[in-house]
Enzyme design. Structure first.
Site, PDB file in Angstrom:
ATOM      1  N   ASP A   1       3.780  -0.272  12.907  1.00 36.86           N
ATOM      2  CA  ASP A   1       2.559  -0.149  12.175  1.00 36.86           C
ATOM      3  C   ASP A   1       2.210  -1.976  12.177  1.00 36.86           C
ATOM      4  O   ASP A   1       1.113  -2.386  12.194  1.00 36.86           O
ATOM      5  CB  ASP A   1       2.867  -0.418   9.959  1.00 36.86           C
ATOM      6  CG  ASP A   1       2.584   1.130   9.672  1.00 36.86           C
ATOM      7  OD1 ASP A   1       1.998   1.936  10.709  1.00 36.86           O
ATOM      8  OD2 ASP A   1       2.619   1.439   8.797  1.00 36.86           O
TER       9      ASP A   1
ATOM     10  N   ASP B   1       5.124  19.753   8.128  1.00 34.63           N
ATOM     11  CA  ASP B   1       6.175  20.864   8.178  1.00 34.63           C
ATOM     12  C   ASP B   1       7.784  20.278   8.360  1.00 34.63           C
ATOM     13  O   ASP B   1       8.367  21.116   7.495  1.00 34.63           O
ATOM     14  CB  ASP B   1       6.938  21.381  10.170  1.00 34.63           C
ATOM     15  CG  ASP B   1       7.045  20.251  11.251  1.00 34.63           C
ATOM     16  OD1 ASP B   1       6.365  19.351  10.613  1.00 34.63           O
ATOM     17  OD2 ASP B   1       7.755  20.231  11.613  1.00 34.63           O
ATOM     18  N   LEU B   2       7.979  19.308   8.194  1.00 33.43           N
ATOM     19  CA  LEU B   2       9.501  19.122   7.287  1.00 33.43           C
ATOM     20  C   LEU B   2       8.832  18.805   5.488  1.00 33.43           C
ATOM     21  O   LEU B   2      10.054  19.083   5.092  1.00 33.43           O
ATOM     22  CB  LEU B   2       9.101  17.396   8.183  1.00 33.43           C
ATOM     23  CG  LEU B   2       9.883  17.344   9.366  1.00 33.43           C
ATOM     24  CD1 LEU B   2       9.911  15.486   9.538  1.00 33.43           C
ATOM     25  CD2 LEU B   2      11.384  17.936   9.451  1.00 33.43           C
TER      26      LEU B   2
ATOM     27  N   ARG C   1       0.562  14.107  13.214  1.00 33.00           N
ATOM     28  CA  ARG C   1       1.680  13.901  11.421  1.00 33.00           C
ATOM     29  C   ARG C   1       1.155  15.326  10.784  1.00 33.00           C
ATOM     30  O   ARG C   1       1.016  15.365   9.939  1.00 33.00           O
ATOM     31  CB  ARG C   1       1.419  12.430  11.143  1.00 33.00           C
ATOM     32  CG  ARG C   1       1.117  11.197  11.528  1.00 33.00           C
ATOM     33  CD  ARG C   1       0.850  10.239  10.792  1.00 33.00           C
ATOM     34  NE  ARG C   1      -0.846  10.104  10.660  1.00 33.00           N
ATOM     35  CZ  ARG C   1      -1.486   9.299   9.706  1.00 33.00           C
ATOM     36  NH1 ARG C   1      -0.490   8.653   8.947  1.00 33.00           N
ATOM     37  NH2 ARG C   1      -2.820   9.328   9.069  1.00 33.00           N
TER      38      ARG C   1
ATOM     39  N   ARG D   1      -9.067   0.056   3.652  1.00 29.83           N
ATOM     40  CA  ARG D   1      -7.831   1.407   3.551  1.00 29.83           C
ATOM     41  C   ARG D   1      -6.535   0.687   3.297  1.00 29.83           C
ATOM     42  O   ARG D   1      -6.034   0.687   1.812  1.00 29.83           O
ATOM     43  CB  ARG D   1      -7.597   2.041   4.176  1.00 29.83           C
ATOM     44  CG  ARG D   1      -9.029   3.145   4.549  1.00 29.83           C
ATOM     45  CD  ARG D   1      -8.757   4.455   5.197  1.00 29.83           C
ATOM     46  NE  ARG D   1      -6.742   4.841   4.626  1.00 29.83           N
ATOM     47  CZ  ARG D   1      -6.635   5.322   5.439  1.00 29.83           C
ATOM     48  NH1 ARG D   1      -7.318   5.347   7.082  1.00 29.83           N
ATOM     49  NH2 ARG D   1      -4.922   5.862   5.070  1.00 29.83           N
TER      50      ARG D   1
ATOM     51  N   CYS E   1      -5.517   8.033   8.789  1.00 30.88           N
ATOM     52  CA  CYS E   1      -6.209   7.202  10.319  1.00 30.88           C
ATOM     53  C   CYS E   1      -5.869   8.390  11.626  1.00 30.88           C
ATOM     54  O   CYS E   1      -4.248   9.055  11.539  1.00 30.88           O
ATOM     55  CB  CYS E   1      -5.525   6.471  10.309  1.00 30.88           C
ATOM     56  SG  CYS E   1      -6.141   5.035   9.389  1.00 30.88           S
TER      57      CYS E   1
ATOM     58  N   LYS F   1       1.001  -0.965   0.056  1.00 33.83           N
ATOM     59  CA  LYS F   1       0.351  -0.113   0.065  1.00 33.83           C
ATOM     60  C   LYS F   1       1.071   1.299  -0.413  1.00 33.83           C
ATOM     61  O   LYS F   1       0.529   2.344  -0.986  1.00 33.83           O
ATOM     62  CB  LYS F   1      -0.973  -0.336   1.100  1.00 33.83           C
ATOM     63  CG  LYS F   1      -1.531   1.468   1.386  1.00 33.83           C
ATOM     64  CD  LYS F   1      -2.420   1.556   2.747  1.00 33.83           C
ATOM     65  CE  LYS F   1      -1.320   1.652   3.978  1.00 33.83           C
ATOM     66  NZ  LYS F   1      -1.729   3.365   4.011  1.00 33.83           N
ATOM     67  N   ASN F   2       1.330   1.134   0.881  1.00 35.71           N
ATOM     68  CA  ASN F   2       2.928   2.082   0.577  1.00 35.71           C
ATOM     69  C   ASN F   2       3.530   2.825  -0.180  1.00 35.71           C
ATOM     70  O   ASN F   2       3.474   3.866  -0.503  1.00 35.71           O
ATOM     71  CB  ASN F   2       3.525   2.831   2.005  1.00 35.71           C
ATOM     72  CG  ASN F   2       2.484   2.926   3.590  1.00 35.71           C
ATOM     73  OD1 ASN F   2       0.984   3.223   3.205  1.00 35.71           O
ATOM     74  ND2 ASN F   2       2.877   2.398   4.777  1.00 35.71           N
TER      75      ASN F   2
END
Length: 416
Positions: free
Chosen positions: A305, A125-126, A122, A397, A117, A22-23
């Site tokens: 995860d 800013d980075l 999270r 998801r 989620c 997924k990621n």
């Protein structure tokens, strides 16, 4: 609204095949907008997150064609919309990965602050810090991140935290920047390496993915090509834990063992037998499990995860186990649902102390996030009686046909 119903007490036995990651898929789909020629992606998991991102890109003016069960063709013309409305992106945290590609190729982006989620803070800013260092002008207005530039310029960027999303966004943006970009203290996840390999297959010049420092030499444009996404290490891990928790014997195919080494180490510590081969893993759980301690960390540490699924397993392991969540502060909230099933868990801050009991009891529970949903499936598989899981939209998801895969290896689970 759909629910999952599970009758517990059945060990998982047989063979299951893992879908694409997924990621990795979400990052690579976003990166496809950088390509001036069509891109064909293979081993794409058609889960809700992927479908939402493909819809968002199509609404920008990108041509998206499904070429097969797990294949998609993406063609991005030289002129598209660069605005993603909140109505679309509120469903998907990873929609923020469009920011870098849109700025790099089209010099403009307007991205609604994303959803996803509720597992903790999270911030963006980075991402913003890195893109501004490359010359982008970025503002936050009325719930949107608005960015513009002439052409991005290479820069030396240090991430205060090895954020996966920030690493991906800045790396994608840097492929078309003028000059060299050096990213330090970056994320090292396998999905980062897969994204770098994909970008290089299009003609990018990315070196160092998987280490602390990534260097990118900007190019004028990227071409097209064909690319298969890596297997999903978290889906593989979920089935590994489910097999271990149920006292099963499961062969997990299409997996890269090195990607799940932290989990393998912890399962072996818990007295589970794990056998590694080239592209499959066998999990055999035929002896009493042992209590263990877990601390989540960025890769190559134990993955956040997989923490919830391991907690589900440890609820029925004799002795006391301790889990420390160092990545997302809300990841321990699934403990409240386990308590509804009789689990003995005490949560203080980011630490959960689990006192193993003889048997969980089936109950009505609800998923609060994607991995909590997977963990509740594990809990339902080992509980006595029937478990009803609500809010399974979170599960959809990230897991492709999970109930069908579980039924194929002996689970009593159905969707209704």
């Amino acid at each position: 609204m759909h629910k999952l119903y599970i009758t517990g007490g059945r060990p998982l036995r047989g063979t299951v095949k893992i879908s694409g990651a997924k990621n990795a898929a979400l990052a690579i789909i976003s990166a496809s907008l950088l390509a001036s020629e069509p891109v064909c992606l293979e081993n794409i998991p058609f889960i809700n997150d992927v479908s939402v991102l493909l819809d968002i890109t199509a609404n920008l003016g990108v041509t998206v064609e499904r070429m097969g069960p797990n294949m998609v063709k993406i063609s991005t013309p030289d002129s598209i919309s660069t605005v993603t409305p909140y109505k679309e992106v509120k469903k998907l945290r990873a929609s923020n990965l469009l920011l870098g590609p849109l700025l790099a190729r089209f010099c403009n982006a307007e991205i609604a602050l994303p959803g996803g989620c509720n597992i903790g803070t999270r911030p963006m800013d980075l991402h913003i810090k890195g893109l501004e260092a490359m010359g982008a002008q970025i503002t936050l207005e009325h719930g949107f991140i608005k960015g513009s530039c002439s052409r991005l310029t290479g820069a030396k960027i240090y991430l205060d935290f090895p954020s996966v999303g920030a690493t991906e966004n800045i790396m994608m943006a840097a492929t078309l920047a003028n000059g060299q970009t050096v990213l330090e203290n970056v994320a090292k996840e396998p999905e980062i390496v897969d994204l770098a390999n994909f970008l290089n297959s299009l003609g990018a010049k990315v070196r160092g993915a998987g280490t602390d420092v990534i260097k990118i030499e900007g190019v004028q444009q990227l071409g097209g090509g064909r690319y298969p996404v890596i297997p999903d290490r978290i889906e593989a891990g979920t089935f590994m834990v489910a097999a271990a928790a149920t006292g099963g014997d499961l062969l997990i195919e299409q997996v890269i063992p090195t990607h799940v080494e932290p989990l393998i180490a912890k399962l072996r510590e818990a007295n589970v037998k794990v056998f590694e081969q080239d592209d499959n893993i066998r999990v055999l759980s035929d002896e009493p499990l042992k209590a263990i301690d877990i601390k989540t960390l960025p890769y190559p540490g134990f993955p956040t995860d997989m923490q919830s699924q391991m907690m589900a397993m440890l609820t029925m392991v004799k002795g006391t186990s301790v889990i420390v969540e160092n990545v997302f502060e809300n990841r321990l909230q699934v403990a409240d649902e386990f308590k509804r099933m009789g689990a003995k868990i005490k949560v203080e801050g980011r630490t959960a102390v689990i006192q193993g009991i003889k048997r969980l009891q089936g109950a009505q529970v609800k998923a609060s996030d994607l991995r909590a949903g997977a963990a509740l499936i594990v809990a339902g598989l080992i509980a006595e009686g029937d478990t009803e899981i609500c809010n399974i939209r979170y599960i959809d998801r990230g897991y492709e046909g999970i109930e069908d895969k579980l039924v194929s290896v002996g689970a009593a689970i159905k969707r209704a």
